[in-house]
Write a protein that holds these residues in place. Structure first.
Motif, mmCIF file in Angstrom:
data_model
loop_
_atom_site.group_PDB
_atom_site.id
_atom_site.type_symbol
_atom_site.label_atom_id
_atom_site.label_comp_id
_atom_site.label_asym_id
_atom_site.label_seq_id
_atom_site.Cartn_x
_atom_site.Cartn_y
_atom_site.Cartn_z
ATOM 1 N N HIS A 47 0.912 -1.271 0.069
ATOM 2 C CA HIS A 47 0.233 0.113 0.107
ATOM 3 C C HIS A 47 0.838 1.451 0.163
ATOM 4 N N VAL A 48 2.169 1.193 0.538
ATOM 5 C CA VAL A 48 2.992 2.274 0.366
ATOM 6 C C VAL A 48 3.230 2.482 -1.305
ATOM 7 N N ALA A 49 3.378 1.266 -2.068
ATOM 8 C CA ALA A 49 3.610 1.448 -3.342
ATOM 9 C C ALA A 49 2.156 1.721 -3.989
ATOM 10 N N THR A 50 1.075 1.293 -3.685
ATOM 11 C CA THR A 50 -0.122 1.806 -3.973
ATOM 12 C C THR A 50 -0.311 3.528 -4.050
ATOM 13 N N PHE A 51 0.152 3.724 -2.848
ATOM 14 C CA PHE A 51 -0.066 5.393 -2.694
ATOM 15 C C PHE A 51 0.678 6.176 -3.485
ATOM 16 N N ILE A 52 1.977 5.624 -3.890
ATOM 17 C CA ILE A 52 2.882 6.399 -4.647
ATOM 18 C C ILE A 52 2.391 6.217 -6.310
ATOM 19 N N VAL A 53 2.095 5.227 -6.826
ATOM 20 C CA VAL A 53 1.521 4.917 -7.854
ATOM 21 C C VAL A 53 0.393 5.610 -8.235
ATOM 22 N N LEU A 55 -0.703 8.581 -6.741
ATOM 23 C CA LEU A 55 -0.164 9.646 -6.933
ATOM 24 C C LEU A 55 0.260 10.312 -8.232
ATOM 25 N N ILE A 56 1.291 9.051 -8.797
ATOM 26 C CA ILE A 56 1.858 9.306 -10.009
ATOM 27 C C ILE A 56 0.525 9.434 -11.274
ATOM 28 N N ILE A 57 -0.192 8.447 -11.113
ATOM 29 C CA ILE A 57 -1.183 8.507 -12.276
ATOM 30 C C ILE A 57 -1.980 9.485 -12.191
ATOM 31 N N THR A 121 4.165 -4.984 -10.044
ATOM 32 C CA THR A 121 4.028 -5.696 -11.254
ATOM 33 C C THR A 121 2.931 -6.410 -11.583
ATOM 34 N N ASN A 122 1.691 -5.769 -11.018
ATOM 35 C CA ASN A 122 0.483 -6.070 -11.266
ATOM 36 C C ASN A 122 -0.430 -5.064 -12.538
ATOM 37 N N PRO A 123 -0.294 -5.105 -13.610
ATOM 38 C CA PRO A 123 -0.923 -4.364 -14.647
ATOM 39 C C PRO A 123 -2.215 -3.998 -14.244
ATOM 40 N N LYS A 124 -3.073 -4.996 -13.712
ATOM 41 C CA LYS A 124 -4.298 -4.567 -13.610
ATOM 42 C C LYS A 124 -4.615 -3.379 -12.619
ATOM 43 N N ALA A 125 -3.585 -3.505 -11.655
ATOM 44 C CA ALA A 125 -3.832 -2.429 -10.526
ATOM 45 C C ALA A 125 -3.566 -0.875 -11.284
ATOM 46 N N TYR A 126 -2.508 -0.923 -12.178
ATOM 47 C CA TYR A 126 -2.537 0.441 -12.908
ATOM 48 C C TYR A 126 -3.768 1.055 -13.505
ATOM 49 N N TYR A 127 -4.355 0.141 -14.451
ATOM 50 C CA TYR A 127 -5.497 0.335 -14.970
ATOM 51 C C TYR A 127 -6.644 0.656 -14.096
ATOM 52 N N VAL A 128 -6.964 -0.084 -13.293
ATOM 53 C CA VAL A 128 -7.873 0.303 -11.943
ATOM 54 C C VAL A 128 -7.677 1.759 -11.722
ATOM 55 N N ILE A 129 -6.541 1.830 -11.370
ATOM 56 C CA ILE A 129 -6.102 3.357 -10.712
ATOM 57 C C ILE A 129 -6.391 4.387 -11.834
ATOM 58 N N ILE A 153 -7.840 7.861 0.364
ATOM 59 C CA ILE A 153 -9.003 7.295 0.607
ATOM 60 C C ILE A 153 -8.980 5.914 -0.090
ATOM 61 N N PHE A 154 -8.418 5.838 -1.379
ATOM 62 C CA PHE A 154 -8.361 4.439 -2.138
ATOM 63 C C PHE A 154 -7.363 3.492 -1.273
ATOM 64 N N THR A 155 -6.073 4.067 -1.024
ATOM 65 C CA THR A 155 -5.117 3.356 -0.204
ATOM 66 C C THR A 155 -5.885 2.827 1.175
ATOM 67 N N LEU A 156 -6.233 3.732 1.736
ATOM 68 C CA LEU A 156 -6.713 3.086 3.057
ATOM 69 C C LEU A 156 -7.885 2.158 2.896
ATOM 70 N N TYR A 157 -8.979 2.497 2.107
ATOM 71 C CA TYR A 157 -9.947 1.366 1.737
ATOM 72 C C TYR A 157 -9.503 0.125 1.349
#
Length: 203
Positions: A47-53, A55-57, A121-129, A153-157
């Protein structure tokens, strides 16, 4: 973000995050193997990676990079291999009489950086974001604050949802107390990880 958008975001995320999928399956199996506390380093890394990715997207950076088919396929392969390796560790634990070495390898693979690597390394995560950002980030002077609120919100949820699945997995170990039951449980967990790896690679 307005209250209406936040409510809509929760409605958008609820089926997406809480329904069974590769991430949930991974953390449920990991929770069953290592206990809820044992999954926390991986959950935090993910989820640290989720938060950063996010933000970037959210700020409009990175989609051209991700749209490259070679990069997208490489991400799929790396992610699939990583999850398959976790499956191998489960299989070794099921077949081994002395699982101490296996558990040590599993701990390294399922730690903070392992969790971050799983997200990256999960491409699905990028496109969902990306889909979420397209729907819920309002252009304008308040875009920066909107991105920060959406990302938080997304990262915490997602963290809470995956944590629940990890906890549910950890409760399964109370059912499989004897050695033979645990062996079969690890075999099933291994099969689940191989299934997740195949899903990432061939979806």
């Amino acid at each position: 973000m307005t209250l209406e958008l936040i409510i809509a975001l929760f409605i958008f995320l609820t089926p997406l995050v809480n329904s069974p999928g590769p991430g949930n399956s991974f953390y449920m199996a990991l929770g069953a193997s290592k206990g809820f506390a044992g999954t926390l380093p991986s959950l935090i890394g993910y989820h640290v990676a989720t938060f950063i990715v996010t933000l970037i997207i959210g700020f409009g950076v990175g989609m051209a990079f991700l749209s490259n088919p070679i990069i997208s396929k490489a991400l799929q392969i790396f992610g699939s291999v990583y999850v398959a390796w976790i499956g191998v560790l489960f299989l070794r634990e099921a077949l081994s009489n002395d699982s101490s070495g296996v558990e040590e390898s599993e701990s390294r693979s399922a730690g903070f950086f392992g969790g971050a690597f799983l997200l990256l390394t999960n491409p699905k995560a990028y496109y969902v974001i990306a889909a979420m950002c397209t729907q819920f980030i309002v252009p304008g002077a308040e875009k920066n604050s909107n991105v920060l609120v959406l990302t938080s919100i997304f990262t915490l949820y997602n963290f809470v949802a995956f944590g629940v699945w990890s906890f549910l997995g950890s409760q399964l170990t109370k059912i499989f107390l004897d050695k033979n039951s645990r062996k079969w449980f690890y075999l099933v967990s291994s099969a689940c990880m191989f299934g997740v790896a195949a899903w990432i690679l061939f979806r």
